[in-house]
Design an enzyme around this catalytic site. Structure first.
Site, mmCIF file in Angstrom:
data_model
loop_
_atom_site.group_PDB
_atom_site.id
_atom_site.type_symbol
_atom_site.label_atom_id
_atom_site.label_comp_id
_atom_site.label_asym_id
_atom_site.label_seq_id
_atom_site.Cartn_x
_atom_site.Cartn_y
_atom_site.Cartn_z
ATOM 1 N N TYR A 142 0.857 -1.187 0.000
ATOM 2 C CA TYR A 142 0.000 0.000 0.000
ATOM 3 C C TYR A 142 0.890 1.233 0.000
ATOM 4 O O TYR A 142 1.856 1.310 0.771
ATOM 5 C CB TYR A 142 -0.897 0.000 1.241
ATOM 6 N N ASP A 237 9.381 2.909 -0.810
ATOM 7 C CA ASP A 237 8.365 3.599 -0.005
ATOM 8 C C ASP A 237 8.651 3.281 1.466
ATOM 9 O O ASP A 237 8.266 2.232 1.971
ATOM 10 C CB ASP A 237 6.970 3.141 -0.416
ATOM 11 N N LYS A 265 4.892 9.736 8.543
ATOM 12 C CA LYS A 265 4.856 9.201 9.903
ATOM 13 C C LYS A 265 5.969 9.714 10.826
ATOM 14 O O LYS A 265 5.917 10.832 11.323
ATOM 15 C CB LYS A 265 4.823 7.673 9.836
HETATM 16 P P1 KE4 Z 1 -0.578 8.546 4.428
HETATM 17 O O1 KE4 Z 1 -1.095 9.246 3.212
HETATM 18 O O2 KE4 Z 1 -1.664 7.744 5.137
HETATM 19 O O3 KE4 Z 1 0.190 9.480 5.371
HETATM 20 O O4 KE4 Z 1 0.545 7.495 3.959
HETATM 21 C C1 KE4 Z 1 0.180 6.555 2.987
HETATM 22 C C2 KE4 Z 1 1.146 5.392 3.075
HETATM 23 C C3 KE4 Z 1 2.156 5.294 2.126
HETATM 24 N N1 KE4 Z 1 3.045 4.277 2.156
HETATM 25 C C4 KE4 Z 1 2.990 3.343 3.132
HETATM 26 C C5 KE4 Z 1 4.003 2.245 3.136
HETATM 27 C C6 KE4 Z 1 1.993 3.407 4.128
HETATM 28 O O5 KE4 Z 1 1.948 2.454 5.098
HETATM 29 C C7 KE4 Z 1 1.048 4.446 4.102
HETATM 30 C C8 KE4 Z 1 -0.063 4.560 5.125
HETATM 31 N N2 KE4 Z 1 -0.094 3.554 6.133
HETATM 32 C C9 KE4 Z 1 -1.389 3.254 6.679
HETATM 33 C C10 KE4 Z 1 -1.211 2.177 7.751
HETATM 34 N N3 KE4 Z 1 -0.867 0.915 7.216
HETATM 35 C C11 KE4 Z 1 -2.083 4.460 7.207
HETATM 36 C C12 KE4 Z 1 -3.251 4.200 8.114
HETATM 37 C C13 KE4 Z 1 -4.511 4.777 7.559
HETATM 38 O O6 KE4 Z 1 -4.726 4.661 6.335
HETATM 39 O O7 KE4 Z 1 -5.288 5.335 8.383
#
Ligand code: KE4
Length: 427
Positions: A142, A237, A265
């Site tokens: 993801y 990523d 994060k």
């Molecule tokens: P954000 O747009 O949510 O800040 O980041 C997206 C993203 C990009 N790349 C990786 C590897 C990620 O894990 C994420 C977002 N992680 C999820 C948790 N697995 C966010 C939690 C959520 O969607 O509320």
């Protein structure tokens, strides 16, 4: 009725699913999502005052634990000077210099406001730099919710992508190809079929969105070789792994150097921060220097920079934190391994550093297909069994457990005791 239930009833009237991010809705585990009032160290406290040992850590940012005194002070100090200026600030320069010093292959970096934005921008940079349109991602990884990332394999992994979400035009999805994690042959086949058309391969160097799947180091090395041979860029990523596995993240841990990396994060310490960076030659395509446009009103926000800088400074000045944090992760995983053996249950424990995931399957989990063999119903029972005991793991089988530096050995033993009770009571 508890206050979480009352708030959830109101929330669903005005917010889709009652939440501002789907995973928070508890849909895959059932029950009422907990509304959190405050957090401290390794603990969350919900609106009914119940304490939880927190293995979400805001999905990664809270590596030092919640409400860290030094980070809080830095934020308050920044707030007193103003929230946002829409102009350059010293904090952004210090942040860029700090990241570039911590991660040597990152020669230039751009701040954005989320991991999604970081990935979206890095892909645009790769397309702009190579003049190519196609991208390769991996099933089960993801990368946020940009259109080109909400794509799944077509009728077969070897065909053009199809949208995995409504609202994503097929025209946007067809340039996204999907390979199998830990399987270089599927990457080589896609490259062969799309010779000279692939701008980049984007990969989670530790897959932490299908639970936790650690790559064979030969897999990452192979991606590097394939990109070099094909003239494509390799994007790591590291929104989750960045500054978590060690200061220079997964690229340092596995000694494989990508062309671009994305962060989120931890770099914001809980404030909305994302970033993308890499080789100067590539990053120079980004506006206003180059012709790849990317912008953001709150990018490099001074309050967010203060939080991120405070956290990264602590991590940089105290490398022993990583040693102790990763030992905690190993202690948890080793303890779960012993419990799986003691109770002879069809489970797997995966993980690396301060990341872990307990799967309810007898199959070794090495990619998305094997991750999907997990019994999500049993995971839901496990989730609520632990929640009732004040231990809050992610409300989905396909999320990681995140340890923080604030988690104690006693916390880990309490967690292991809970897992052991679950195994013994539900054999
Ligand atoms: P954000 O747009 O949510 O800040 O980041 C997206 C993203 C990009 N790349 C990786 C590897 C990620 O894990 C994420 C977002 N992680 C999820 C948790 N697995 C966010 C939690 C959520 O969607 O509320």
């Amino acid at each position: 009725m508890g206050r979480s239930e009352q708030l959830f009833r109101r929330a669903v009237e005005k917010i889709p699913g009652g939440v501002n991010s789907p995973v928070r809705a508890f849909l895959s585990v059932g029950g009422t999502p907990r509304f959190i009032d405050r957090a401290q160290g390794q603990y969350l406290y919900d609106v009914d005052g119940k304490q939880y040992l927190d293995y979400i850590g805001s999905w990664g940012p809270m590596i030092l634990g919640h409400n860290h005194e030094v980070i809080k002070e830095a934020v308050v100090k920044a707030v007193e000077k103003g929230l946002s200026f829409g102009a350059a600030t010293e904090a952004e320069v210090i942040m860029a210099e700090m990241v570039c010093e911590a991660v040597p292959f990152v020669e230039m970096i751009r701040m954005v406001n989320s991991g999604t934005e970081a990935v979206m921008s890095a892909i645009r940079a790769a397309r702009g730099f190579t003049g190519r349109n196609k991208i390769i991602k991996f099933e089960g990884c993801y990368h946020g919710h940009a259109d080109s990332m909400l794509v799944k394999a077509g009728s077969g992994v070897m065909t053009s992508g199809i949208p995995s979400s409504l609202g994503v035009p097929s025209g946007c999805a067809e340039d996204t190809l999907t390979a199998v994690y830990n399987d270089l042959e599927t990457v080589e086949a896609l490259m062969e079929q799309n010779k000279g058309e692939v701008a980049c391969i984007i990969v989670e160097p530790v897959a932490a969105n299908m639970g936790v799947v650690v790559p064979d180091v030969s897999f990452l090395q192979g991606l590097r070789k394939i990109c070099d041979a094909e003239g494509s860029l390799l994007i790591f990523d590291e929104v989750i792994t960045g500054f978590r596995l060690q200061l220079d993240g997964a690229s340092g841990y596995f000694q494989v150097t990508p062309d671009l990396v994305t962060y989120g994060k931890i770099i914001g310490a809980g404030m909305p921060v994302g970033a993308y960076g890499g080789r100067k030659e590539v990053m120079k395509v980004i506006s206003p220097v180059g012709s790849v446009y990317q912008a953001g009103t709150l990018s490099g926000n001074p309050v967010a920079m203060a939080a991120g800088l405070a956290q990264l400074t602590i991590l940089k000045q105290h490398p022993e934190i990583y040693v102790q944090l990763n030992e905690k992760g190993k202690k948890l995983r080793d303890g779960i391994t012993a419990l799986i053996q003691t109770y002879d249950v069809p489970c797997q424990i995966n993980g690396i550093g301060s990341l872990a995931c307990l799967y309810f399957t007898k199959e070794a989990v090495v990619d998305y297909e094997t991750a999907k063999t997990s019994d999500v119903k049993r995971f839901g029972e496990y989730f609520h069994f632990m929640l009732d005991r004040g231990i809050y793991i992610g409300p989905s089988q396909f999320e990681a457990m995140f340890l923080s530096y604030a988690h104690t050995d006693e916390n880990i033993q309490t967690t292991l005791d809970g897992i052991g009770q679950f195994f013994s009571q539900t054999k």
